[in-house]
Motif scaffolding. Structure first.
Motif, mmCIF file in Angstrom:
data_model
loop_
_atom_site.group_PDB
_atom_site.id
_atom_site.type_symbol
_atom_site.label_atom_id
_atom_site.label_comp_id
_atom_site.label_asym_id
_atom_site.label_seq_id
_atom_site.Cartn_x
_atom_site.Cartn_y
_atom_site.Cartn_z
ATOM 1 N N THR A 84 2.673 -25.754 -18.820
ATOM 2 C CA THR A 84 1.789 -26.252 -19.882
ATOM 3 C C THR A 84 1.739 -25.285 -21.062
ATOM 4 N N ARG A 85 2.203 -24.066 -20.861
ATOM 5 C CA ARG A 85 2.211 -23.063 -21.929
ATOM 6 C C ARG A 85 3.523 -23.063 -22.716
ATOM 7 N N PHE A 86 4.531 -23.745 -22.191
ATOM 8 C CA PHE A 86 5.848 -23.695 -22.817
ATOM 9 C C PHE A 86 5.951 -24.686 -23.964
ATOM 10 N N HIS A 87 6.412 -24.209 -25.117
ATOM 11 C CA HIS A 87 6.852 -25.072 -26.208
ATOM 12 C C HIS A 87 8.371 -25.082 -26.134
ATOM 13 N N GLY A 88 8.937 -26.234 -25.803
ATOM 14 C CA GLY A 88 10.390 -26.227 -25.730
ATOM 15 C C GLY A 88 10.962 -27.386 -24.954
ATOM 16 N N MET A 89 12.241 -27.253 -24.663
ATOM 17 C CA MET A 89 12.962 -28.234 -23.859
ATOM 18 C C MET A 89 13.552 -27.469 -22.682
ATOM 19 N N PHE A 90 13.391 -28.027 -21.480
ATOM 20 C CA PHE A 90 13.833 -27.242 -20.343
ATOM 21 C C PHE A 90 14.007 -28.096 -19.092
ATOM 22 N N SER A 124 15.371 -7.947 -20.112
ATOM 23 C CA SER A 124 16.214 -8.687 -21.055
ATOM 24 C C SER A 124 15.389 -9.056 -22.276
ATOM 25 N N GLN A 125 16.038 -9.695 -23.253
ATOM 26 C CA GLN A 125 15.343 -10.041 -24.503
ATOM 27 C C GLN A 125 15.193 -11.537 -24.708
ATOM 28 N N GLY A 126 15.528 -12.364 -23.719
ATOM 29 C CA GLY A 126 15.553 -13.807 -23.913
ATOM 30 C C GLY A 126 14.395 -14.549 -23.274
ATOM 31 N N ASP A 127 14.550 -15.887 -23.235
ATOM 32 C CA ASP A 127 13.477 -16.743 -22.745
ATOM 33 C C ASP A 127 13.546 -16.986 -21.244
ATOM 34 N N THR A 128 14.725 -16.788 -20.630
ATOM 35 C CA THR A 128 14.852 -17.062 -19.197
ATOM 36 C C THR A 128 13.919 -16.175 -18.385
ATOM 37 N N GLU A 129 13.924 -14.893 -18.682
ATOM 38 C CA GLU A 129 13.079 -13.966 -17.926
ATOM 39 C C GLU A 129 11.602 -14.260 -18.141
ATOM 40 N N VAL A 130 11.253 -14.782 -19.310
ATOM 41 C CA VAL A 130 9.858 -15.141 -19.570
ATOM 42 C C VAL A 130 9.390 -16.218 -18.583
ATOM 43 N N ILE A 131 10.273 -17.171 -18.259
ATOM 44 C CA ILE A 131 9.895 -18.208 -17.289
ATOM 45 C C ILE A 131 9.616 -17.578 -15.931
ATOM 46 N N LEU A 132 10.449 -16.632 -15.503
ATOM 47 C CA LEU A 132 10.231 -15.968 -14.222
ATOM 48 C C LEU A 132 8.858 -15.297 -14.169
ATOM 49 N N ARG A 191 11.837 -24.401 -34.027
ATOM 50 C CA ARG A 191 13.199 -24.673 -33.560
ATOM 51 C C ARG A 191 14.268 -23.913 -34.328
ATOM 52 N N MET A 192 13.839 -22.957 -35.136
ATOM 53 C CA MET A 192 14.792 -22.045 -35.769
ATOM 54 C C MET A 192 14.994 -20.784 -34.940
ATOM 55 N N VAL A 193 14.254 -20.653 -33.832
ATOM 56 C CA VAL A 193 14.377 -19.475 -32.976
ATOM 57 C C VAL A 193 15.756 -19.460 -32.328
ATOM 58 N N ALA A 194 16.581 -18.478 -32.686
ATOM 59 C CA ALA A 194 17.934 -18.368 -32.127
ATOM 60 C C ALA A 194 18.547 -17.065 -32.617
ATOM 61 N N ASP A 195 19.513 -16.569 -31.868
ATOM 62 C CA ASP A 195 20.275 -15.401 -32.288
ATOM 63 C C ASP A 195 21.621 -15.798 -32.867
ATOM 64 N N VAL A 196 21.751 -17.077 -33.224
ATOM 65 C CA VAL A 196 22.933 -17.626 -33.884
ATOM 66 C C VAL A 196 22.446 -18.565 -34.983
ATOM 67 N N PRO A 197 23.284 -18.921 -35.970
ATOM 68 C CA PRO A 197 22.855 -19.824 -37.042
ATOM 69 C C PRO A 197 22.489 -21.215 -36.513
ATOM 70 N N VAL A 198 21.561 -21.882 -37.217
ATOM 71 C CA VAL A 198 21.097 -23.229 -36.861
ATOM 72 C C VAL A 198 21.391 -24.174 -38.018
ATOM 73 N N GLY A 199 22.085 -25.299 -37.751
ATOM 74 C CA GLY A 199 22.373 -26.302 -38.768
ATOM 75 C C GLY A 199 21.523 -27.539 -38.580
ATOM 76 N N ILE A 211 12.881 -22.067 -24.630
ATOM 77 C CA ILE A 211 11.427 -21.940 -24.765
ATOM 78 C C ILE A 211 11.176 -21.313 -26.130
ATOM 79 N N TYR A 212 10.725 -22.109 -27.075
ATOM 80 C CA TYR A 212 10.633 -21.650 -28.465
ATOM 81 C C TYR A 212 9.569 -20.576 -28.672
ATOM 82 N N ASN A 213 8.529 -20.597 -27.860
ATOM 83 C CA ASN A 213 7.450 -19.614 -28.018
ATOM 84 C C ASN A 213 7.580 -18.479 -27.015
#
Length: 591
Positions: free
Chosen positions: A117-123, A97-105, A256-264, A78-80
């Motif tokens: 309808t509020r989620f920007h992302g793939m899921f 937690s600090q991630g997107d999973t808990e946000v869905i809950l 889509r640059m949202v990540a805690d690891v590098p994006v190529g 969930i990018y947003n």
């Protein structure tokens, strides 16, 4: 980005942990960084983790919130999520937690069915309510994340891949004749809910399903943008559309640059992936890793587009990796490619993405890729003729279908052939429904909401996740797609297709990658089948398993074996590869 699985029992029994672990083991390549299983009464949720956002143990899944009485298994991003988290914190929700999973809950608890309808992302996620016993399944707008189902009166199993359900056992593996027809006619696209086998179905994209404890279920399709002109935008000039598209693509890439690891970036050298690189460079991205793949030529057809990907890499000074695949490595990779397919997929891109992902995953865990631009901005050759169409169903089928129903009668045995033409009926139903202003709009809607989901999108997910690599597709940002659906077809058809997107790209990237003949992911050796590839396909199609199945007529196969390169579909696919891939997939998965 992960793999999920689980089971809901309706017969008063508890799901078997052994069965769940079998599915989780099959999903291990999707999530090599951890595993979890939760069984609450009649509901089991399993998860394989790929650490991308919140790398800590607090983000482990399945994730439970005892205070809210909710448990979730989630695959995707969930990018947003940060913005949604701030909004939910403003409503009094507390996060552990600090991630997107808990946000869905929390979002489900706060907004219920409207949360998607509020989620920007793939899921794809499955959520269990402790107090009601209700289970909720949801899939993103473009079906980027898969969800396969094995439904029976006593239970429903689900998983991120079809092979995981097969591993769980007790699946009806008989072939669905209607899905077989789709595969052989609709260019290997088998739309939901069907798959090639009767015992496995899939949740459609943009759908949220609520399942009651007694097994009753209800579906809601939460997104289906109209492909019509908006009167409020009637005064938009070509330049206005260009600027609006560029702003929307820029936003999509940034999200889509949202990540805690590098994006190529997977850099093919085409307009779409080159524009992604250009926008990342514009945003100040440093030390960007880019990756390209190429193959040996065959029958005089070149197998790479390195000249263009190298040009972009040099222009922006990326850390570029050019991967060339010799013939022997291609041959060695094919069994792994086929094993990684959740459904039989004929596109040559599969092996390209598979081998590319193998190398890329050694260096980064997340990449952006250019899929979807052709279906959103009219980049394919069949769109311009449709602008003059007076019979969009016939005209679309003529350019897109691999073969007609009448031709199929001469190629497969009668027991596999439905009396009517289910593929044409399916396409007709989509093309003629309200909400598309012109024939081109109707075709774009069909391709973006049906074909795209079960061909390019599925292909990228399957092949990248085979190596634990997360692929993000900015051109499938739903706000960008909604904008594109409103743009007049003539703006998209200009300049041999994707005109308005090319206009936007000219403001960012070198013109050499724009003013060129459209390229595809070329793997000539699988198009002009010969030598060991011919023997591999022949062995599969003449095996005892294939003879017992009896899908193809012997006379048709002999024709293909005699002159493989003479039998090429309207979309430049090999008929022999299509037939052989189906049989190899079935045998690989024990069907």
């Amino acid at each position: 980005m992960c793999g999920i699985c689980g089971e809901i029992r309706f017969d008063g029994t508890q799901p078997s942990a052994t069965v769940q672990n079998k599915m989780m083991d099959t999903l291990a390549p999707r999530g090599p960084d951890g595993a979890g299983l939760v069984i609450h009464g009649n509901v089991a949720l399993g998860h394989r983790r790929l650490r991308i956002i919140d790398l800590s143990e607090k983000a482990q899944q399945p994730m439970s919130d005892p205070e809210l009485g909710l448990t979730i298994a989630f695959n995707g991003c969930i990018y947003n999520y940060a913005e949604l988290r701030a909004e939910l914190e403003g409503q009094g929700y507390r996060f552990f937690s600090q991630g997107d999973t808990e946000v869905i809950l929390k979002a489900w608890h706060a907004w219920g069915i409207d949360c998607v309808t509020r989620f920007h992302g793939m899921f794809a996620f499955v959520l269990h309510e402790r107090d009601t016993g209700r289970v909720v399944m949801a899939r993103d707008r473009f079906g980027i994340k898969p969800l396969y189902l094995n439904e029976k009166p006593q239970a429903l199993r689900f998983a991120s891949s079809l092979p995981a359900l097969l591993k769980a056992g007790d699946v009806d593996t008989s072939i669905d004749p209607y899905a077989l027809h789709n595969y052989l006619s609709f260019h290997a696209v088998v739309p939901p809910p069907r798959t090639i086998i009767n015992g496995v179905r899939k949740l459609p994209a943009a759908t949220i399903r609520t399942i009651e404890p007694d097994g009753r279920s209800k579906d809601l399709v939460y997104w289906a943008p109209a492909h019509e002109r908006d009167p409020a935008l009637a005064g938009m000039s070509s330049q206005d559309w260009r600027d609006a598209v560029l702003d929307a693509v820029r936003t999509a890439v940034k999200r889509r640059m949202v990540a805690d690891v590098p994006v190529g970036v997977l850099l093919s050298g085409g307009v779409d992936s080159s524009l992604i690189v250009g926008l990342l460079a514009e945003a100040g991205q440093q030390d960007l890793k880019t990756f390209s793949v190429g193959f040996q030529e065959a029958n005089g057809e070149k197998g790479d587009e390195f000249v263009y990907s190298d040009l972009i890499a040099r222009h922006y000074g990326t850390d570029h990796h050019q991967i060339f695949v010799p013939s022997d490595r291609l041959m060695d990779a094919l069994p792994g490619v086929i094993a990684s397919m959740s459904e039989p997929m004929v596109s040559y891109d599969n092996v390209g993405f598979y081998l590319l992902a193998q190398e890329v995953s050694k260096q980064v865990r997340v990449v952006q890729s250019g899929q979807g631009a052709d279906e959103i901005f009219a980049g394919y050759h069949w769109y311009p003729p449709l602008s003059r169409s007076t019979d969009v169903v016939h005209d679309y089928a003529t350019v897109f279908f691999d073969r007609s129903h009448e031709t199929l009668k001469t190629q497969i045995n009668p027991q596999w052939l439905p009396q009517e033409d289910p593929s044409l009926a399916l396409v007709s139903a989509h093309l003629t429904q309200p909400g598309a202003q012109t024939p081109v709009d109707a075709a774009l809607r069909l391709d973006s909401q049906v074909m795209l989901v079960d061909d390019p999108v599925k292909r990228v997910d399957n092949m990248t996740m085979a190596w634990g690599l997360e692929a993000r597709v900015p051109f499938l940002d739903h706000e960008l797609a909604e904008l594109a659906a409103k743009i007049p077809p003539e703006e998209k058809l200009r300049d041999n297709g994707k005109g308005v997107l090319k206009d936007a790209a000219r403001l960012i990237i070198p013109h050499e990658v724009i003013d060129r003949k459209k390229g595809y992911f070329p793997v000539p050796e699988l198009k002009y089948i010969d030598g060991p590839y011919l023997e591999m396909v022949r062995d599969a199609l003449t095996s005892q398993a294939a003879r017992d199945r009896g899908i193809f007529r012997d006379s048709y196969l002999e024709t293909l074996f005699a002159e493989p390169s003479k039998h090429i579909t309207p979309l430049q696919g090999s008929e022999l590869w299509q037939a052989g891939l189906l049989e190899m997939w079935l045998q690989t998965h024990g069907i």
